[in-house]
Design a protein around this motif. Structure first.
Motif, PDB file in Angstrom:
ATOM      1  N   GLU A 373       0.833  -1.205   0.000  1.00 16.63           N
ATOM      2  CA  GLU A 373       0.000   0.000   0.000  1.00 16.63           C
ATOM      3  C   GLU A 373       0.867   1.254   0.000  1.00 16.63           C
ATOM      4  O   GLU A 373       0.619   2.213  -0.743  1.00 16.63           O
ATOM      5  N   ALA A 374       1.923   1.256   0.837  1.00  8.79           N
ATOM      6  CA  ALA A 374       2.805   2.415   0.915  1.00  8.79           C
ATOM      7  C   ALA A 374       3.577   2.615  -0.379  1.00  8.79           C
ATOM      8  O   ALA A 374       3.802   3.749  -0.822  1.00  8.79           O
ATOM      9  N   ALA A 375       3.991   1.523  -1.002  1.00  5.03           N
ATOM     10  CA  ALA A 375       4.727   1.633  -2.265  1.00  5.03           C
ATOM     11  C   ALA A 375       3.849   2.234  -3.354  1.00  5.03           C
ATOM     12  O   ALA A 375       4.293   3.100  -4.121  1.00  5.03           O
ATOM     13  N   MET A 376       2.597   1.808  -3.426  1.00  4.06           N
ATOM     14  CA  MET A 376       1.689   2.334  -4.436  1.00  4.06           C
ATOM     15  C   MET A 376       1.394   3.812  -4.196  1.00  4.06           C
ATOM     16  O   MET A 376       1.224   4.588  -5.140  1.00  4.06           O
ATOM     17  N   ALA A 377       1.341   4.203  -2.912  1.00  4.81           N
ATOM     18  CA  ALA A 377       1.054   5.595  -2.592  1.00  4.81           C
ATOM     19  C   ALA A 377       2.257   6.498  -2.814  1.00  4.81           C
ATOM     20  O   ALA A 377       2.100   7.712  -2.958  1.00  4.81           O
ATOM     21  N   ALA A 378       3.462   5.928  -2.856  1.00  5.25           N
ATOM     22  CA  ALA A 378       4.682   6.729  -2.947  1.00  5.25           C
ATOM     23  C   ALA A 378       5.057   7.107  -4.374  1.00  5.25           C
ATOM     24  O   ALA A 378       5.994   7.867  -4.582  1.00  5.25           O
ATOM     25  N   VAL A 379       4.333   6.588  -5.370  1.00  8.43           N
ATOM     26  CA  VAL A 379       4.676   6.839  -6.764  1.00  8.43           C
ATOM     27  C   VAL A 379       3.454   7.389  -7.486  1.00  8.43           C
ATOM     28  O   VAL A 379       2.335   7.325  -6.966  1.00  8.43           O
ATOM     29  N   PRO A 380       3.623   7.950  -8.668  1.00 13.99           N
ATOM     30  CA  PRO A 380       2.461   8.382  -9.447  1.00 13.99           C
ATOM     31  C   PRO A 380       1.471   7.242  -9.637  1.00 13.99           C
ATOM     32  O   PRO A 380       1.861   6.074  -9.740  1.00 13.99           O
ATOM     33  N   ARG A 381       0.203   7.582  -9.694  1.00 14.92           N
ATOM     34  CA  ARG A 381      -0.839   6.563  -9.709  1.00 14.92           C
ATOM     35  C   ARG A 381      -0.688   5.571 -10.859  1.00 14.92           C
ATOM     36  O   ARG A 381      -0.948   4.377 -10.707  1.00 14.92           O
ATOM     37  N   GLU A 382      -0.233   6.051 -12.007  1.00 14.64           N
ATOM     38  CA  GLU A 382      -0.109   5.148 -13.150  1.00 14.64           C
ATOM     39  C   GLU A 382       1.014   4.140 -12.990  1.00 14.64           C
ATOM     40  O   GLU A 382       1.102   3.182 -13.751  1.00 14.64           O
ATOM     41  N   ARG A 383       1.891   4.341 -11.987  1.00 11.97           N
ATOM     42  CA  ARG A 383       2.972   3.395 -11.711  1.00 11.97           C
ATOM     43  C   ARG A 383       2.701   2.572 -10.462  1.00 11.97           C
ATOM     44  O   ARG A 383       3.578   1.867  -9.979  1.00 11.97           O
ATOM     45  N   GLY A 384       1.485   2.658  -9.926  1.00 14.37           N
ATOM     46  CA  GLY A 384       1.170   1.959  -8.688  1.00 14.37           C
ATOM     47  C   GLY A 384       1.320   0.460  -8.787  1.00 14.37           C
ATOM     48  O   GLY A 384       1.873  -0.190  -7.894  1.00 14.37           O
ATOM     49  N   GLU A 503      -4.466   4.740  -2.847  1.00 13.83           N
ATOM     50  CA  GLU A 503      -4.131   5.299  -4.147  1.00 13.83           C
ATOM     51  C   GLU A 503      -3.709   6.756  -4.047  1.00 13.83           C
ATOM     52  O   GLU A 503      -3.419   7.386  -5.063  1.00 13.83           O
ATOM     53  N   ALA A 504      -3.672   7.307  -2.819  1.00 15.58           N
ATOM     54  CA  ALA A 504      -3.220   8.686  -2.656  1.00 15.58           C
ATOM     55  C   ALA A 504      -1.732   8.773  -2.909  1.00 15.58           C
ATOM     56  O   ALA A 504      -1.004   7.845  -2.668  1.00 15.58           O
ATOM     57  N   VAL A 505      -1.309   9.899  -3.421  1.00 16.18           N
ATOM     58  CA  VAL A 505       0.113  10.083  -3.760  1.00 16.18           C
ATOM     59  C   VAL A 505       0.828  10.761  -2.611  1.00 16.18           C
ATOM     60  O   VAL A 505       0.387  11.800  -2.137  1.00 16.18           O
ATOM     61  N   LEU A 506       1.919  10.153  -2.148  1.00 18.70           N
ATOM     62  CA  LEU A 506       2.755  10.817  -1.168  1.00 18.70           C
ATOM     63  C   LEU A 506       3.541  11.911  -1.865  1.00 18.70           C
ATOM     64  O   LEU A 506       4.199  11.653  -2.870  1.00 18.70           O
ATOM     65  N   HIS A 507       3.497  13.137  -1.335  1.00 13.92           N
ATOM     66  CA  HIS A 507       4.216  14.237  -1.959  1.00 13.92           C
ATOM     67  C   HIS A 507       5.716  14.049  -1.757  1.00 13.92           C
ATOM     68  O   HIS A 507       6.159  13.779  -0.668  1.00 13.92           O
TER      69      HIS A 507
END
Length: 508
Positions: A373-384, A503-507
């Motif tokens: 979950e953290a990995a998906m949130a740490a990158v742009p959504r299309e790279r989740g 799915e939120a993006v970490l800034h």
């Protein structure tokens, strides 16, 4: 309840493939007796599966995108089931290892499709619930493996740890075809064959190098040759991915501090938490005298704590910074391994493991459901999806390499202890000890010195376990510090119901 059947179907396959990473641990001594395998072969029974699963995850994800995720998941289940049958019918170590490698191929096809299948089945808050349940299942699977393996090995036979997959696979295939939504995939791009090959060469050569170092030493030509081959494979992989229009791993993601920290945590977590179990299981059965079932039950504190903490974390810590949750969990895993070193002594028995296992289980419960979950949130959504695949790859690759690294530490320290005790052929005895051959070593020892050699073997086994758990503790602490330093805290953003937290993006 009908709406949750897709989640049940995905979790069924995930639990089965992840539990097979550790379920073989308590069965290694009976396998060694039945198949007359060496220590190196025993390592590959574990590593062959974990390594093929790890190196094929990213490539399998691309196949799912091209040809459909449900189709790939169903195909993976069929391959996994057939390979499980071959494992159960194996009559020698080579056949078993080859079947385990193929089993890992099927597992990779299943594992890589899980997020896409859940995304297709659920939206909004329900998707968040589905991810939470899937994370809890995946976190508990590795810890439950030794217990289930002990039950099957003692009550039936070690072969049933593979045969039990057959009816489950049949149910999962039927459920896949009935309840999962068909997706035709898309034809854009092409399969990254060059990237898959170069990454496989790099990872396999590195694992082989560490295993060969057990018998030939780190200065041996073969060891260095494999290390150089691994380095060359990694350079070639980077070159291929940079030039590919459709890479299976976008190397630009590695510039992301948060993603890099999470990847380090994923690479080291299985090494820190689970790799030592291979050697504790051998010690408990070959020297302490526990049955496979009792050896598996020794790991029950870890299983129970991981499930409890995972549930609490999902309910109470949802939305909190993954940096703190993952970092604290990894430090707990390191502390649990260090506690085990403190409690183990020459006269120790199974109770010396319980406290450390409980602490490790608490750490696992924090880390495992949060990583992807953290990995998906740490990158742009299309790279989740790519990020989640990279994390799962790192987890399994870390376990495969961890088995080899901790095996080197175990055998090296045991060899030194046996040499100091004056045991003849200390190197061979150390490898036999690590491979569960203590009884065979004693049977070949003259009766006049058998008691002395038995005492030396028990001391050497504990010394080897101390070395393995020290390495595991260091891995957990290093990973925890890396996550705390590198992963940036998330800034709160308004979210709608159809945009789940994961799915939120970490800034950055």
């Amino acid at each position: 309840m009908r709406k949750w059947w897709p989640l049940v179907t995905v979790c069924l396959g995930t639990f089965m493939l992840l539990i097979d990473v550790t379920i073989v641990n308590v069965a290694l001594p009976p396998m060694a007796v039945d198949l007359h395998t060496s220590f190196t072969a025993l390592q590959w029974v574990v590593d062959g599966y974990a390594l093929s699963l790890a190196v094929l995850l990213l490539g399998a994800g691309a196949l799912g995108d091209l040809y459909g995720h449900r189709r790939l998941y169903a195909g993976g289940l069929v391959v996994f089931a057939l390979a499980s049958l071959a494992c159960g019918l194996a009559t020698d170590g080579g056949t078993l290892i080859a079947a385990r490698v193929v089993q890992g191929v099927g597992a990779a096809a299943m594992f890589t499709t899980t997020f896409a299948l859940l995304n297709s089945a659920y939206q909004g808050r329900e998707r968040g619930i589905a991810y939470g349940v899937w994370g809890g299942v995946s976190g508990a699977a590795a810890a439950v493996g030794p217990v289930l393996g002990g039950v099957l090995t003692e009550w039936l036979d070690w072969r049933w740890i593979f045969f039990v997959n057959l009816p489950i696979s049949v149910v999962a295939v039927v459920a896949t075809l009935v309840v999962l939504r068909a997706d035709p995939g898309h034809r854009r791009g092409r399969f990254d064959l060059a990237g898959t090959i170069t990454f496989t060469v790099a990872a396999t050569a590195l694992t082989l190098a560490v295993i060969r170092a057990n018998t030939e030493g780190w200065t041996a030509f073969a060891t260095w040759g494999l290390l150089l081959l691994s380095a060359a494979g990694l350079v070639a992989f980077a070159f291929v991915e940079r030039r590919s229009a459709h890479p299976m791993l976008d190397l630009k993601l590695l510039r992301n501090r948060s993603f890099g920290g999470i990847l380090i945590g994923a690479l080291l977590v299985n090494m820190a938490a689970f790799a030592a179990f291979t050697y504790t299981s051998i010690w408990l059965q070959s020297l302490v005298g526990l049955s496979p079932l009792k050896a598996g039950l020794v790991g029950l504190p870890m299983s129970v704590l991981s499930v409890i903490v995972s549930g609490i974390a999902g309910a109470r810590l949802h939305g909190r910074s993954p940096r703190v949750i993952i970092g604290a969990g990894l430090l707990l895993i390191g502390a649990g391994s260090a506690l085990t070193v403190l409690l183990l002594g020459p006269g120790s028995s199974w109770p010396a493991l319980l406290a450390g296992y409980a602490v490790i289980g608490a750490g696992v419960g924090l880390v495992m459901p949060t990583l992807a979950e953290a990995a998906m949130a740490a990158v742009p959504r299309e790279r989740g999806g790519m990020a989640a695949g990279a994390v799962n790859t790192a987890r399994q690759l870390g376990f495969a390499i961890g088995i080899a690294v901790l095996g080197t530490a175990f055998a090296g320290r045991a060899r030194a202890h046996l040499t100091e005790a004056g045991v003849p052929n200390a190197a061979d005895a150390a490898h036999g000890l690590a491979g569960g051959q203590a009884a065979r070593i004693l049977a070949a020892t003259p009766e006049a010195v058998r008691g002395t050699v038995d005492t030396a073997l028990r001391g050497a086994a504990v010394a080897g376990l101390d070395a393995a758990f020290l390495v595991a503790a260091a891995a957990g602490v290093v990973a925890g510090i890396a996550v705390l330093l590198l992963v940036r805290p998330a800034r709160a953003e308004p979210r709608s119901d159809d945009r789940p937290a994961q799915e939120a993006v970490l800034h950055q």
